[in-house]
Design a protein around this motif. Structure first.
Motif, PDB file in Angstrom:
ATOM      1  N   PRO A 174       0.502   7.138 -19.357  1.00 50.69           N
ATOM      2  CA  PRO A 174       1.140   7.638 -18.136  1.00 50.69           C
ATOM      3  C   PRO A 174       1.450   6.513 -17.146  1.00 50.69           C
ATOM      4  O   PRO A 174       0.850   5.440 -17.202  1.00 50.69           O
ATOM      5  CB  PRO A 174       0.092   8.589 -17.555  1.00 50.69           C
ATOM      6  N   GLU A 175       2.386   6.779 -16.289  1.00 49.98           N
ATOM      7  CA  GLU A 175       2.670   5.910 -15.156  1.00 49.98           C
ATOM      8  C   GLU A 175       2.599   6.778 -13.916  1.00 49.98           C
ATOM      9  O   GLU A 175       2.539   8.009 -14.011  1.00 49.98           O
ATOM     10  CB  GLU A 175       4.028   5.222 -15.304  1.00 49.98           C
ATOM     11  N   TYR A 176       2.588   6.146 -12.753  1.00 50.31           N
ATOM     12  CA  TYR A 176       2.432   6.885 -11.507  1.00 50.31           C
ATOM     13  C   TYR A 176       3.582   6.582 -10.570  1.00 50.31           C
ATOM     14  O   TYR A 176       3.944   5.422 -10.370  1.00 50.31           O
ATOM     15  CB  TYR A 176       1.099   6.518 -10.842  1.00 50.31           C
ATOM     16  N   LEU A 177       4.167   7.638 -10.014  1.00 51.68           N
ATOM     17  CA  LEU A 177       5.209   7.498  -9.008  1.00 51.68           C
ATOM     18  C   LEU A 177       4.497   7.298  -7.678  1.00 51.68           C
ATOM     19  O   LEU A 177       3.703   8.145  -7.263  1.00 51.68           O
ATOM     20  CB  LEU A 177       6.085   8.751  -8.970  1.00 51.68           C
ATOM     21  N   VAL A 178       4.744   6.150  -7.052  1.00 53.68           N
ATOM     22  CA  VAL A 178       4.089   5.837  -5.789  1.00 53.68           C
ATOM     23  C   VAL A 178       5.129   5.659  -4.698  1.00 53.68           C
ATOM     24  O   VAL A 178       6.268   5.270  -4.966  1.00 53.68           O
ATOM     25  CB  VAL A 178       3.199   4.566  -5.897  1.00 53.68           C
TER      26      VAL A 178
ATOM     27  N   ARG B 203       0.851  -1.192   0.000  1.00 50.80           N
ATOM     28  CA  ARG B 203       0.000   0.000   0.000  1.00 50.80           C
ATOM     29  C   ARG B 203       0.880   1.233   0.000  1.00 50.80           C
ATOM     30  O   ARG B 203       1.952   1.237   0.585  1.00 50.80           O
ATOM     31  CB  ARG B 203      -0.915   0.017   1.219  1.00 50.80           C
ATOM     32  N   GLY B 204       0.384   2.267  -0.665  1.00 49.30           N
ATOM     33  CA  GLY B 204       1.145   3.499  -0.715  1.00 49.30           C
ATOM     34  C   GLY B 204       0.308   4.650  -1.217  1.00 49.30           C
ATOM     35  O   GLY B 204      -0.918   4.562  -1.302  1.00 49.30           O
ATOM     36  N   THR B 205       0.993   5.717  -1.590  1.00 46.94           N
ATOM     37  CA  THR B 205       0.345   6.957  -1.988  1.00 46.94           C
ATOM     38  C   THR B 205       0.919   7.436  -3.316  1.00 46.94           C
ATOM     39  O   THR B 205       2.130   7.377  -3.527  1.00 46.94           O
ATOM     40  CB  THR B 205       0.595   8.041  -0.913  1.00 46.94           C
ATOM     41  N   ILE B 206       0.035   7.935  -4.187  1.00 49.27           N
ATOM     42  CA  ILE B 206       0.472   8.521  -5.451  1.00 49.27           C
ATOM     43  C   ILE B 206       1.207   9.819  -5.151  1.00 49.27           C
ATOM     44  O   ILE B 206       0.674  10.701  -4.487  1.00 49.27           O
ATOM     45  CB  ILE B 206      -0.732   8.821  -6.378  1.00 49.27           C
ATOM     46  N   LYS B 207       2.441   9.922  -5.637  1.00 51.77           N
ATOM     47  CA  LYS B 207       3.243  11.126  -5.427  1.00 51.77           C
ATOM     48  C   LYS B 207       3.214  12.035  -6.657  1.00 51.77           C
ATOM     49  O   LYS B 207       3.223  13.250  -6.533  1.00 51.77           O
ATOM     50  CB  LYS B 207       4.687  10.729  -5.100  1.00 51.77           C
ATOM     51  N   LYS B 208       3.175  11.413  -7.862  1.00 49.82           N
ATOM     52  CA  LYS B 208       3.248  12.197  -9.088  1.00 49.82           C
ATOM     53  C   LYS B 208       2.763  11.367 -10.273  1.00 49.82           C
ATOM     54  O   LYS B 208       2.980  10.160 -10.310  1.00 49.82           O
ATOM     55  CB  LYS B 208       4.696  12.624  -9.318  1.00 49.82           C
ATOM     56  N   LYS B 209       2.122  12.029 -11.228  1.00 55.28           N
ATOM     57  CA  LYS B 209       1.755  11.385 -12.489  1.00 55.28           C
ATOM     58  C   LYS B 209       2.899  11.633 -13.464  1.00 55.28           C
ATOM     59  O   LYS B 209       3.309  12.778 -13.672  1.00 55.28           O
ATOM     60  CB  LYS B 209       0.457  11.979 -13.031  1.00 55.28           C
ATOM     61  N   LEU B 210       3.438  10.565 -14.037  1.00 57.56           N
ATOM     62  CA  LEU B 210       4.559  10.668 -14.966  1.00 57.56           C
ATOM     63  C   LEU B 210       4.034  10.615 -16.395  1.00 57.56           C
ATOM     64  O   LEU B 210       3.342   9.665 -16.766  1.00 57.56           O
ATOM     65  CB  LEU B 210       5.543   9.515 -14.727  1.00 57.56           C
TER      66      LEU B 210
ATOM     67  N   LYS C 287       4.948   1.521   3.943  1.00 61.31           N
ATOM     68  CA  LYS C 287       5.758   0.761   4.899  1.00 61.31           C
ATOM     69  C   LYS C 287       7.242   1.127   4.847  1.00 61.31           C
ATOM     70  O   LYS C 287       7.867   1.310   5.883  1.00 61.31           O
ATOM     71  CB  LYS C 287       5.587  -0.736   4.629  1.00 61.31           C
ATOM     72  N   THR C 288       7.797   1.248   3.632  1.00 60.98           N
ATOM     73  CA  THR C 288       9.240   1.444   3.511  1.00 60.98           C
ATOM     74  C   THR C 288       9.650   2.839   3.046  1.00 60.98           C
ATOM     75  O   THR C 288      10.813   3.206   3.164  1.00 60.98           O
ATOM     76  CB  THR C 288       9.844   0.434   2.517  1.00 60.98           C
ATOM     77  N   GLY C 289       8.714   3.586   2.468  1.00 57.95           N
ATOM     78  CA  GLY C 289       9.051   4.893   1.919  1.00 57.95           C
ATOM     79  C   GLY C 289       9.717   4.815   0.559  1.00 57.95           C
ATOM     80  O   GLY C 289      10.091   5.832  -0.014  1.00 57.95           O
ATOM     81  N   ALA C 290       9.884   3.613   0.017  1.00 60.40           N
ATOM     82  CA  ALA C 290      10.510   3.432  -1.289  1.00 60.40           C
ATOM     83  C   ALA C 290       9.601   3.969  -2.389  1.00 60.40           C
ATOM     84  O   ALA C 290       8.375   3.863  -2.313  1.00 60.40           O
ATOM     85  CB  ALA C 290      10.807   1.952  -1.533  1.00 60.40           C
ATOM     86  N   GLU C 291      10.214   4.530  -3.429  1.00 58.03           N
ATOM     87  CA  GLU C 291       9.480   5.048  -4.570  1.00 58.03           C
ATOM     88  C   GLU C 291       9.594   4.082  -5.732  1.00 58.03           C
ATOM     89  O   GLU C 291      10.636   3.467  -5.945  1.00 58.03           O
ATOM     90  CB  GLU C 291      10.033   6.405  -5.008  1.00 58.03           C
ATOM     91  N   ALA C 292       8.495   3.962  -6.511  1.00 57.06           N
ATOM     92  CA  ALA C 292       8.479   3.124  -7.691  1.00 57.06           C
ATOM     93  C   ALA C 292       7.464   3.678  -8.671  1.00 57.06           C
ATOM     94  O   ALA C 292       6.517   4.376  -8.278  1.00 57.06           O
ATOM     95  CB  ALA C 292       8.135   1.681  -7.330  1.00 57.06           C
ATOM     96  N   ALA C 293       7.638   3.370  -9.947  1.00 58.18           N
ATOM     97  CA  ALA C 293       6.676   3.781 -10.968  1.00 58.18           C
ATOM     98  C   ALA C 293       5.836   2.571 -11.364  1.00 58.18           C
ATOM     99  O   ALA C 293       6.367   1.459 -11.522  1.00 58.18           O
ATOM    100  CB  ALA C 293       7.405   4.327 -12.185  1.00 58.18           C
ATOM    101  N   HIS C 294       4.532   2.788 -11.499  1.00 57.94           N
ATOM    102  CA  HIS C 294       3.617   1.715 -11.896  1.00 57.94           C
ATOM    103  C   HIS C 294       2.626   2.234 -12.910  1.00 57.94           C
ATOM    104  O   HIS C 294       2.211   3.404 -12.857  1.00 57.94           O
ATOM    105  CB  HIS C 294       2.828   1.184 -10.686  1.00 57.94           C
ATOM    106  N   LYS C 295       2.212   1.362 -13.799  1.00 60.11           N
ATOM    107  CA  LYS C 295       1.131   1.688 -14.735  1.00 60.11           C
ATOM    108  C   LYS C 295      -0.165   1.722 -13.939  1.00 60.11           C
ATOM    109  O   LYS C 295      -0.314   1.027 -12.938  1.00 60.11           O
ATOM    110  CB  LYS C 295       1.052   0.643 -15.835  1.00 60.11           C
ATOM    111  N   GLY C 296      -1.110   2.512 -14.405  1.00 62.78           N
ATOM    112  CA  GLY C 296      -2.387   2.612 -13.728  1.00 62.78           C
ATOM    113  C   GLY C 296      -3.105   1.281 -13.607  1.00 62.78           C
ATOM    114  O   GLY C 296      -3.781   1.018 -12.620  1.00 62.78           O
ATOM    115  N   SER C 297      -2.914   0.396 -14.600  1.00 64.07           N
ATOM    116  CA  SER C 297      -3.585  -0.903 -14.579  1.00 64.07           C
ATOM    117  C   SER C 297      -3.074  -1.801 -13.460  1.00 64.07           C
ATOM    118  O   SER C 297      -3.740  -2.768 -13.072  1.00 64.07           O
ATOM    119  CB  SER C 297      -3.413  -1.608 -15.922  1.00 64.07           C
ATOM    120  N   ALA C 298      -1.895  -1.497 -12.886  1.00 62.51           N
ATOM    121  CA  ALA C 298      -1.321  -2.301 -11.803  1.00 62.51           C
ATOM    122  C   ALA C 298      -1.758  -1.799 -10.428  1.00 62.51           C
ATOM    123  O   ALA C 298      -1.489  -2.437  -9.416  1.00 62.51           O
ATOM    124  CB  ALA C 298       0.196  -2.282 -11.884  1.00 62.51           C
ATOM    125  N   LEU C 299      -2.438  -0.640 -10.404  1.00 63.49           N
ATOM    126  CA  LEU C 299      -2.825  -0.019  -9.141  1.00 63.49           C
ATOM    127  C   LEU C 299      -4.313  -0.145  -8.902  1.00 63.49           C
ATOM    128  O   LEU C 299      -5.110  -0.158  -9.832  1.00 63.49           O
ATOM    129  CB  LEU C 299      -2.444   1.471  -9.167  1.00 63.49           C
TER     130      LEU C 299
END
Length: 69
Positions: A46-50, A21-28, A54-66
């Motif tokens: 577009p992809e989303y920086l999330v 679980r996480g939070t959207i930080k930015k739309k790429l 839990k860890t604070g790690a950032e990753a990019a995901h396609k909207g279909s994966a969220l």
């Protein structure tokens, strides 16, 4: 678009360790690099920086994966 998210949305996605679980930080919407990983985002795909809650790690995901939670 069904996979449209905005900054601040709480989302969930699946990793090899299980659901995260996480939070959207930015739309790429343009090509970018995150932690040496090339992200081929564009306005049409577009992809989303999330940020992981839990860890604070950032990753990019396609909207279909969220999934919004």
């Amino acid at each position: 678009m069904a996979d449209e998210f905005k900054v601040g949305d709480k989302v969930e996605w699946h990793s090899s360790q299980g659901p995260v679980r996480g939070t959207i930080k930015k739309k790429l919407t343009s090509h970018t690099t995150i932690k040496a990983h090339e992200v081929a985002a564009s306005p049409e795909h577009p992809e989303y920086l999330v940020v992981s809650d839990k860890t604070g790690a950032e990753a990019a995901h396609k909207g279909s994966a969220l999934k919004k939670i």
